[in-house]
Design an enzyme around this catalytic site. Structure first.
Site, short mmCIF file in Angstrom:
data_model
loop_
_atom_site.label_atom_id
_atom_site.label_comp_id
_atom_site.label_asym_id
_atom_site.label_seq_id
_atom_site.Cartn_x
_atom_site.Cartn_y
_atom_site.Cartn_z
CG ASP A 195 46.46 38.64 35.40
OD1 ASP A 195 46.84 39.31 34.33
OD2 ASP A 195 46.29 37.63 35.76
CG ASP A 196 44.01 40.79 39.60
OD1 ASP A 196 43.51 40.34 38.74
OD2 ASP A 196 44.52 40.05 40.48
CG HIS A 245 41.63 39.32 34.89
ND1 HIS A 245 42.14 38.01 34.56
CD2 HIS A 245 42.24 39.68 36.06
CE1 HIS A 245 42.64 37.58 35.44
NE2 HIS A 245 42.82 38.21 36.56
CG HIS A 249 39.87 38.35 40.03
ND1 HIS A 249 40.11 37.18 40.74
CD2 HIS A 249 40.95 38.59 39.19
CE1 HIS A 249 41.35 36.80 40.58
NE2 HIS A 249 41.86 37.74 39.92
CG HIS A 336 48.97 39.88 40.03
ND1 HIS A 336 49.73 39.01 40.14
CD2 HIS A 336 47.58 39.48 39.89
CE1 HIS A 336 49.06 37.81 39.83
NE2 HIS A 336 47.61 37.93 39.75
#
Length: 384
Positions: A195-196, A245, A249, A336
């Site tokens: 993620d991210d 995503h 965020h 991540h």
């Protein structure tokens, strides 16, 4: 007594000379069979290609390999000069396009290549190009193309370049480097998800995954896509799955009206502008969603069944421990790709998981191989 001492001294000197000569002979013999190889390091997929290429070239009677770099637009050439002592024996050249070994067909449309040659006063048929070995040199803004038959090499100089400064690239038209990712028979499949990102560690992570015939899905956030569009493109081009995503965020369940939908659709549009593809799934930030989000996202929602909590520990050993103590077949594992500790943990996890019979794959690969169809309006946290 004095005469005996002189004889002893002479014999000692002779013995030392013989030892020196033997050492000199062995040293020279060693240098004849030793091989010093210099090659560039890019810290990406090109390193794998270069090592594979160097392993396969004929190094008989070669003591040293040195290199020069050339670049033209997106094409990089590496000129490997093979020496025996101080004598240059031959030159091998590797051509790379978008960080992989390139075929000539990827660089030139065959008809375009034919036109280039004909425009420079050299008539040659399309069939000759297709059925011959092509040798080509890129060096800054100069380009030399050579068409090789079984017995002759004809030189077609597109821009004048001294032959001694040139080097031939021996490629067949259908020769392409591609590290094929395959699902291993009998492997216990788990999905690795990150993620991210993208971040400065993303390409390192996919290099590690490729080394172990593994894959993953990257749930990317808009502000990092904007910051590193070239990484997004490369990850996608190298066959890794990229999913949504949101743009920034935000916690979607806290947004009023249809703001949540803007965060999803705008991020997909940004990704599509870079890659020409749509994002196949949504992972809501913090895993937070409700019925309205699930029904209107337009794609399946994918969360996770194993959280490494790498964002919390930033410790590779704790990340490894979390995975190894909890992993089950069918898991969707949350990482991540923002942290060096995660990259290091993945590097150490891969051989261990392989030894235990696991294979890391993308979300799509996991569900396809489990016979499960992902549907919009539904949510998934594992393939069990």
């Amino acid at each position: 007594m004095e005469k005996r001492s002189i004889i002893t001294t002479v014999l000692t000197v002779i013995l030392l000379l013989l030892i020196s000569l033997l050492f000199y002979h062995l040293s020279n013999k060693k240098s004849d069979v030793s091989l010093n190889i210099d090659y560039p390091v890019f810290h990406d997929n090109r390193d794998i290609v270069i090592k594979k290429y160097l392993k396969e070239i004929n190094k008989k009677d070669i003591t040293d390999i040195k290199y020069d770099l050339g670049k033209s637009n997106d094409v990089t050439t590496i000129l490997f000069k093979l020496y025996n002592g101080e004598n240059l024996k031959k030159v091998e050249t590797l051509i790379l396009n978008k960080k992989k070994k390139a075929s000539l067909a990827e660089i030139f449309n065959i008809d375009k290549l034919k036109t280039i040659i004909e425009n420079n006063g050299n008539e040659i048929s399309k069939e000759t190009i297709e059925n011959s070995q092509i040798d080509i040199l890129f060096n800054d803004k100069t380009t030399n193309i050579y068409i090789s038959n079984a017995e002759t090499i004809d030189s077609f100089e597109i821009v004048n370049n001294k032959l001694e400064e040139a080097s031939l690239i021996k490629l067949n038209l259908d020769e392409t480097y591609h590290e094929e990712h395959t699902i291993e028979t009998g492997a216990k499949l788990v999905a690795f998800t990150f993620d991210d990102g993208p971040s400065k560690y993303t390409l390192d992570i996919i290099n590690i995954l490729e080394e172990y015939n593994a894959s993953a899905t990257f749930f990317e956030v808009g502000y990092n896509i904007k910051a590193r569009p070239e990484v997004v493109k490369e990850v996608s081009d190298r066959g890794f799955e990229i999913a949504n995503h949101t743009t920034d965020h935000s916690k979607l369940t806290k947004l009023s009206g249809d703001k949540y939908l803007e965060k999803i659709t705008e991020n997909n549009a940004l990704f599509k502008e870079i890659t020409g593809k749509d994002m196949p799934y949504l992972r809501p930030p913090y895993g937070s969603y409700n019925t309205k989000i699930k029904e209107n996202a337009g794609v399946p929602i994918v969360t996770w069944s194993l959280d490494t909590r790498d964002w919390e520990s930033r410790d590779k050993d704790k990340i490894k421990e979390m995975v190894l103590e909890n992993i089950q077949e069918g898991d969707i594992i949350l990482f991540h790709d923002l942290y060096e500790s995660t990259k290091d943990a993945v590097k150490e996890l891969m051989p261990i998981l392989k030894e235990q019979g696991y294979q890391a794959v993308s979300v799509g690969e996991l569900f396809v191989n489990k016979g499960i169809t992902l549907e919009a309006g539904a949510s998934y946290r594992s393939a069990r």
